[in-house]
Write an enzyme that holds these catalytic residues in place. Sequence first.
Site, PDB file in Angstrom:
ATOM      1  NE  ARG A  11      36.525  48.440  36.101  1.00 48.35           N
ATOM      2  CZ  ARG A  11      36.315  48.654  35.478  1.00 48.35           C
ATOM      3  NH1 ARG A  11      36.288  49.441  34.151  1.00 48.35           N
ATOM      4  NH2 ARG A  11      35.056  47.384  34.105  1.00 48.35           N
ATOM      5  CE  LYS A  25      32.506  48.050  36.974  1.00 51.64           C
ATOM      6  NZ  LYS A  25      31.597  47.871  36.753  1.00 51.64           N
ATOM      7  CG  ASP A  50      34.613  37.969  40.239  1.00 53.77           C
ATOM      8  OD1 ASP A  50      34.708  36.705  39.272  1.00 53.77           O
ATOM      9  OD2 ASP A  50      34.689  38.720  39.596  1.00 53.77           O
TER      10      ASP A  50
HETATM   11  P1  AMP Z   1      35.052  42.842  36.656  1.00 57.48           P
HETATM   12  O1  AMP Z   1      35.687  42.387  34.914  1.00 57.48           O
HETATM   13  O2  AMP Z   1      34.809  43.751  35.827  1.00 57.48           O
HETATM   14  O3  AMP Z   1      34.177  41.879  36.996  1.00 57.48           O
HETATM   15  O4  AMP Z   1      36.375  42.727  37.144  1.00 57.48           O
HETATM   16  C1  AMP Z   1      37.845  41.873  36.662  1.00 57.48           C
HETATM   17  C2  AMP Z   1      38.993  41.825  38.314  1.00 57.48           C
HETATM   18  O5  AMP Z   1      39.204  43.124  36.810  1.00 57.48           O
HETATM   19  C3  AMP Z   1      37.794  43.101  39.325  1.00 57.48           C
HETATM   20  O6  AMP Z   1      38.897  42.174  40.608  1.00 57.48           O
HETATM   21  C4  AMP Z   1      38.581  44.633  39.124  1.00 57.48           C
HETATM   22  O7  AMP Z   1      38.554  45.004  40.131  1.00 57.48           O
HETATM   23  C5  AMP Z   1      39.355  43.760  37.914  1.00 57.48           C
HETATM   24  N1  AMP Z   1      40.287  45.232  37.369  1.00 57.48           N
HETATM   25  C6  AMP Z   1      39.082  45.565  36.029  1.00 57.48           C
HETATM   26  N2  AMP Z   1      38.501  46.560  34.911  1.00 57.48           N
HETATM   27  C7  AMP Z   1      40.117  47.096  36.071  1.00 57.48           C
HETATM   28  C8  AMP Z   1      41.072  48.474  35.564  1.00 57.48           C
HETATM   29  N3  AMP Z   1      41.153  49.042  34.368  1.00 57.48           N
HETATM   30  N4  AMP Z   1      42.008  48.840  36.399  1.00 57.48           N
HETATM   31  C9  AMP Z   1      42.340  47.692  37.470  1.00 57.48           C
HETATM   32  N5  AMP Z   1      41.415  46.423  38.312  1.00 57.48           N
HETATM   33  C10 AMP Z   1      40.860  46.295  37.007  1.00 57.48           C
HETATM   34 MG    MG Z   2      33.493  41.709  38.739  1.00 62.96          MG
END
Ligand code: AMP
Ligand code: MG
Length: 503
Positions: A105, A125, A264
């Site tokens: 995203r 973002k 990550d």
């Molecule tokens: P995060 O928890 O923000 O570190 O995200 C973990 C993974 O989930 C990453 O690859 C993000 O890009 C993906 N991600 C989180 N929220 C979304 C969303 N609403 N749509 C698509 N991908 C998401």
């Molecule tokens: Mg992340």
Amino acid sequence: MTLSETKEVVITMEKNDIGWNLENSYAELPGLFYTPIELGTVSAPKLVILNRLLAKDLGLDAEALRGPAGINILAGQALPANAKPIAQAYAGHQFGYFTMLGDGRAMLIGEQITPAGERFDIQLKGSGRTPYSRSGDGKAALGPMLREYIISEAMHYLGIPTSRSLAVVMTGDPVYREKTLKGAILTRVAASHIRVGTFEYAAQWGTTADVKTLADYTINRHFPWLQSEQNIYLGLLDEVIKAQAALIAKWQLVGFIHGVMNTDNVSISGETIDYGPCAFMNHYDPETVFSSIDLQGRYAYRNQPNIGLWNLARLAETLIPLVDENQQQALKLVEDSLRKFPSLYQADWLQGMRLKLGIANEGTEDEKLIAELLGLMKQYQADYTNTFVDLTLERTRDKTQSSELYESDAFKDWHDRWKARLERAGQTDQDIRKLMKQSNPVVIPRNHQVEKALLAANEQDDFKPLQQLLAVLQSPYNYNSLNQEYMTPPESSNSPYKTYCGT
Ligand code: AMP
Ligand code: MG
């Protein structure tokens, strides 16, 4: 969105009167590492907040950014000159399990070269779906984006390496979660978005040559001095180990809990990135955990250094083929490097703690003295930040600040021994006070204040509490005008509060 809509948006490229000075070094890496992205459109972009000081440092004209051309860029529906939007590919260990991830995203529009010659990723973002979105909608809601803005800026002013936040724009589009929320896009600025997970991705789906390409790129971008070293890849690992040890020590010293220390979310540059269910601890309790999904307490406050090392071991594994042709020798070398992490971390933390107590030299008894104070703070559930403020201002014997901790005999005894320790350091009272004021923040972004600001923004379109909070958080070490409102912990601190990620 149809293709013709996309095209229409792309050709409205804006004249470069905003100050954009973009390069795209990451997009010159092999295609394995990213996917080019087409722009989307949003219904009604509205600027909610703009970081003027950061804009200036980046060489951007804040007034021009506020105009329609600037807002269209911040909303991800127009591009500055030389922008090349991509979504970065990466993998990661999430709560211990390996997964393919990537910017699901977010899009990187380019790297801004600042007037000072520095290079910063400009990432939007919440800008829509990408090939890495999996089942997600690619969107972000206003609350979490403002939350990242507040906490990342607070971290910056606390002196902790972090990604920054340039702006939040409301999209005018709904975002569907448990409730319907207001969509928003955060413009995030970071030294880079190369993660431990980027190396894991290269090692898993690329060749050794791909890992080497990424490592060389990373060294060139973040650790150019390594180029003259004998074993530059071992050098890279050592630099990341040092940077993470220093970073996590800083987190511990201010009581910051990242919440999702998945690989990550670990930046190779040593910045704090990916603010999800993070929060600052109120009363001191090493078991504190805020993330609603961290049921095991994997990412609890006290675990952060251990998890840091675990994450670095995942990075080390990817570098083994580059460190030495002889695998056994490579393994030995990376293990020796990883073994240095605990002492590097401990040294950084201990030195930081000494400064918090105003101690300018090193004494063998310091570790014990610090552990005793923390033990008492835990026992009496004392507020972490405010206890150090009270020590700084010598308020622990002040009747108006009385607390169970300060009235306990054990604390009084500790206080006497602390004073005796300071005496042995031979510093003036003035020097002690100065050290302590530089090391003990008066304000941190406390959850209940953050939530208050988010609630007003979300429900009433009232951004004043947000602005007020941000203003206070800009000078966390300012003891000249103590702002009681922002210093007071909530009635019941820590545990009832839960934050959510990926919203
Ligand atoms: P995060 O928890 O923000 O570190 O995200 C973990 C993974 O989930 C990453 O690859 C993000 O890009 C993906 N991600 C989180 N929220 C979304 C969303 N609403 N749509 C698509 N991908 C998401
Ligand atoms: Mg992340």
